[in-house]
Design a protein around this motif. Structure first.
Motif, short mmCIF file in Angstrom:
data_model
loop_
_atom_site.label_atom_id
_atom_site.label_comp_id
_atom_site.label_asym_id
_atom_site.label_seq_id
_atom_site.Cartn_x
_atom_site.Cartn_y
_atom_site.Cartn_z
N PRO A 11 16.80 -28.93 -20.17
CA PRO A 11 17.47 -27.96 -21.06
C PRO A 11 18.99 -28.10 -21.09
O PRO A 11 19.63 -27.59 -22.02
N VAL A 12 19.56 -28.76 -20.09
CA VAL A 12 21.01 -28.97 -20.10
C VAL A 12 21.41 -29.76 -21.34
O VAL A 12 22.49 -29.55 -21.91
N ASN A 13 20.51 -30.61 -21.80
CA ASN A 13 20.74 -31.35 -23.04
C ASN A 13 20.17 -30.62 -24.25
O ASN A 13 20.87 -30.38 -25.22
N SER A 14 18.89 -30.25 -24.19
CA SER A 14 18.22 -29.73 -25.39
C SER A 14 18.76 -28.38 -25.84
O SER A 14 18.74 -28.05 -27.03
N PHE A 15 19.29 -27.59 -24.90
CA PHE A 15 19.92 -26.31 -25.26
C PHE A 15 21.45 -26.38 -25.19
O PHE A 15 22.12 -25.35 -25.22
N LYS A 16 21.98 -27.61 -25.04
CA LYS A 16 23.44 -27.85 -25.02
C LYS A 16 24.15 -27.07 -23.92
O LYS A 16 25.31 -26.66 -24.05
N LEU A 17 23.47 -26.87 -22.80
CA LEU A 17 24.04 -26.05 -21.72
C LEU A 17 25.15 -26.76 -20.97
O LEU A 17 25.91 -26.10 -20.24
N SER A 18 25.25 -28.07 -21.12
CA SER A 18 26.36 -28.77 -20.47
C SER A 18 27.71 -28.24 -20.94
O SER A 18 28.71 -28.34 -20.22
N GLU A 19 27.74 -27.64 -22.12
CA GLU A 19 28.98 -27.09 -22.66
C GLU A 19 29.47 -25.87 -21.89
O GLU A 19 30.68 -25.57 -21.89
#
Length: 342
Positions: free
Chosen positions: A214-222
């Protein structure tokens, strides 16, 4: 061999086996819902190919209409009730939301049981016939699966030890993980995956537990800066069909559903989840976020500290009517040990 070709091969084998059956000229539309965004691997690598191969295997009798997260049928809290009510025919959902509907299945979420998606998924499937089946009345269970060992992701506070968890508001996906977080000193906050970004951004929560995907698919790295690779828990999912829908399908279509589900499908989640996690890890690395692995010494501290929580969680399941909760937990431990040794 690609994922798409593997599914297609299963469909072709089923079609060949059914070639001698009488043709049934029917137009069947099945509605399939799930709660994840269309960019997630569950949608692109699993759901869409599964639907396409069912259409192919059934020689065009079946078409599948997919409603992912963000659509009117994509609410994570409603997947089970939608498929039971026949609002959709097939659903993929998260066992822990809403709380308490799958207490037997929740045993797989207990900390330090497994951190491998393949082992966890196959363990669930081994447990299903004898220990879990009664939780799925009215449903044709196509697959049960789980993700790789989860991490603790935080926005502003690095976590490397148990003490660092004190007072942090952490999004939780299930009752067992909530109990784990409380035992470690954090405050669990129940949220659907799609609401985590906004609540991190606003400071409503300090962090979340997720695998890498989810860090990628929900853009949580931002909105995340620190990641503790703890690997102490997993969370599980269901892929089910309304039983009446299944019973009403022509026999050749039922055979197609069966050929694309069960053992063959469950066995694929280990490799799939490794693939889905990779972009999330890459996104955090590209941003320059701090990634820490839980040390062996700290892991043992957590294991010791969480044993009372595990005992209390099994007590709570027994109080809820799961009289053989410890038997299910022991069976899960045995399957994990056996499958991990392969």
């Amino acid at each position: 061999m690609t994922k798409r070709r593997t599914f297609a091969g299963l469909a072709l084998a089923a079609s060949t086996a059914l070639a001698g059956l009488p043709a049934q000229a029917q137009d069947i539309t099945l509605r399939l819902s799930h709660f994840l965004p269309p960019v997630h691997g569950i949608h692109t690598d699993f759901i869409e190919p599964w639907a396409a191969d069912l259409e192919e295997c059934s020689d065009g009798q079946v078409s599948v209409e997919i409603f992912p997260g963000g659509t009117q049928l994509g609410n994570v809290a409603r997947q089970q009730e939608q498929v039971l009510a026949g609002v959709v025919d097939i659903a993929h959902g998260l066992h822990g939301i809403p709380r308490g509907r799958f207490p037997r299945t929740s045993v797989i979420d207990i900390p330090f049981l497994t951190e491998d998606a393949g082992v966890a998924s196959r363990t669930l499937w081994e447990l299903f016939p004898e220990h879990l089946q009664e939780e799925y009345n009215g449903l044709k269970v196509l697959a049960l699966h789980a993700h790789n060992g989860g991490l603790i992701h935080t926005a502003d506070t690095p976590v490397t030890t148990m003490e660092d968890m004190e007072g942090l508001r952490i999004r939780t996906p299930s009752p067992a993980v909530s109990a784990m977080l409380e035992e470690l000193g954090a405050e669990p906050v129940g949220l659907p995956p799609g609401q985590v970004y906004e609540n991190l951004q606003k400071g409503v929560i300090d962090g979340t537990v997720f695998p890498w995907d989810p860090v990628n698919s929900f853009k949580l790295s931002e909105v995340l800066n620190y990641h503790l690779d703890a690997g102490v828990y997993t969370v599980s999912f269901f892929f089910v069909m309304n039983q009446n829908t299944y019973d009403g399908l022509p026999e050749d279509v039922q055979a197609c559903v069966d050929s694309l589900s069960g053992d063959a499908l469950v066995a694929r989640f280990g490799d799939w989840w490794d693939d889905w996690d990779a972009p999330g890890l890459a996104a955090a690395q590209e941003k320059g976020s701090k990634i820490t692995e839980l040390s062996d010494e700290e892991r043992e501290r957590w294991r010791e500290a969480l044993q009372p929580m595990i005992d209390a969680y099994l007590d709570s399941l027994e109080a809820e009517g799961v009289d053989n909760a410890r038997e299910i937990y022991q069976a899960a431990q045995d399957h994990v040990a056996e499958l991990s040794a392969e």
